[in-house]
Design a protein around this motif. Structure first.
Motif, PDB file in Angstrom:
ATOM      1  N   PRO A  97       0.851  -1.198   0.000  1.00  0.00           N
ATOM      2  CA  PRO A  97       0.000   0.000   0.000  1.00  0.00           C
ATOM      3  C   PRO A  97       0.885   1.246   0.000  1.00  0.00           C
ATOM      4  N   THR A  98       0.416   2.339  -0.589  1.00  0.00           N
ATOM      5  CA  THR A  98       1.244   3.548  -0.632  1.00  0.00           C
ATOM      6  C   THR A  98       0.601   4.665   0.179  1.00  0.00           C
ATOM      7  N   ARG A 100       1.076   5.680   3.235  1.00  0.00           N
ATOM      8  CA  ARG A 100       0.712   5.468   4.647  1.00  0.00           C
ATOM      9  C   ARG A 100       1.514   6.316   5.611  1.00  0.00           C
ATOM     10  N   CYS A 101       2.712   6.695   5.176  1.00  0.00           N
ATOM     11  CA  CYS A 101       3.634   7.344   6.113  1.00  0.00           C
ATOM     12  C   CYS A 101       4.053   8.702   5.555  1.00  0.00           C
ATOM     13  N   THR A 150       5.039   0.197   6.291  1.00  0.00           N
ATOM     14  CA  THR A 150       3.676  -0.324   6.164  1.00  0.00           C
ATOM     15  C   THR A 150       3.096  -0.701   7.526  1.00  0.00           C
ATOM     16  N   PRO A 153       3.849   2.987  10.575  1.00  0.00           N
ATOM     17  CA  PRO A 153       4.040   4.265   9.887  1.00  0.00           C
ATOM     18  C   PRO A 153       4.349   5.437  10.813  1.00  0.00           C
TER      19      PRO A 153
END
Length: 279
Positions: A97-98, A100-101, A150, A153
């Motif tokens: 997933p992108t 998130r942080c 992931t 984060p």
């Protein structure tokens, strides 16, 4: 909150899983008696994965004289090893997933990983080492950073807030803030995803290739990582090239002229591969 290595194992269960066929391909690195046609059919069921893999196979980096239109053809013309690596690269770059942080650029992360993979492959050819292993190890050398980003984060955001440091110091900072660093996280993921020992060792020692038993693949990845940073291919504003192990640099034994060729080839291959993998 400081994490223990045992916490990491639990965290891995919550990570996205790779497509089953990719897991099968990764576990089969050292197997000789595979039924390749069966694997090709399985990959073909995933259309997005197939499309990306075939775009890579037809890119100028692989210099095919014919255009391949099926996974089976790619395996015939490029060989099983190379095709498996391209499938892995296509799957990996799309499965986390992108966003998130805050402060962590997924795009810059993958650009750097693809640049390292491209350079590792160029170097491997020069020193007559398996180019496929080099490409995959280069692509996955920092995969532990994605594990940390992931799963944790907010902790990783704290690490990044203090990050105008080089890679070596990044490891120390990760240990100070989270309790584990991206090398440990990468090794744990490599075990969880059944990577071969060769691949796991390269991930484990890419910051310390001069350690006894690190293996030559770690040397290639270590130097490729430094070259990718030095060429600034990720496009990070405050990118610092990490210190290069003189042992690793000398072990490759390339002349100044050869290095200029390596830089040039890396840049050429990188642009095309990054465009395909990050589409």
């Amino acid at each position: 909150m400081m994490l223990e290595p045992s916490d990491l194992a639990e965290g891995l269960e919550d990570l996205p899983s790779l497509p089953a066929v990719v897991m099968e391909l990764l576990g089969a690195i050292e197997q000789e008696d595979l039924d390749i046609s069966v694997l090709a059919k399985k990959v073909a069921l995933d259309q997005a994965l197939t499309a990306k893999t075939l775009r890579l196979a037809n890119s100028s980096s692989f210099g095919l004289q014919v255009k391949v239109t099926t996974i089976q053809q790619a395996m015939t013309f490029l060989g099983f090893q190379t095709t498996r690596n391209l499938i892995t690269a296509a799957a990996m770059t799309g499965c986390f997933p992108t966003g998130r942080c805050p402060g962590f650029s997924d795009k810059a992360f993958w650009r750097h990983s693809v640049a390292t993979a491209a350079c590792a492959r160029v170097l491997a050819r020069r020193v007559r080492f398996n180019q496929d292993y080099a490409f995959t190890a280069g692509l996955l050398h920092d995969i532990g950073r994605l594990v940390l980003v992931t799963r944790y984060p907010e902790h990783y955001q704290a690490v990044l807030a203090r990050r105008s440091l080089d890679d070596g110091e990044l490891l120390a900072l990760e240990r100070a803030v989270i309790g584990i660093d991206h090398v440990a996280a990468g090794v744990a993921l490599a075990e969880h995803w059944n990577f071969s020992d060769t691949m796991r060792q390269a991930i484990e020692w890419h910051h310390a290739p001069e350690q006894a038993g690190a293996g030559f693949l770690a040397t290639i990845v270590h130097v490729a990582n430094a070259v990718a940073h030095a060429l600034d291919l990720a496009g990070e504003p405050d990118e610092l090239a990490p210190a290069v192990s003189s042992v690793a640099w000398t072990a490759l034994g390339l002349s100044e002229e050869a290095w200029l060729h390596v830089f040039h080839e890396t840049e050429l291959q990188f642009e095309e591969m990054a465009a395909i993998l990050m589409a």
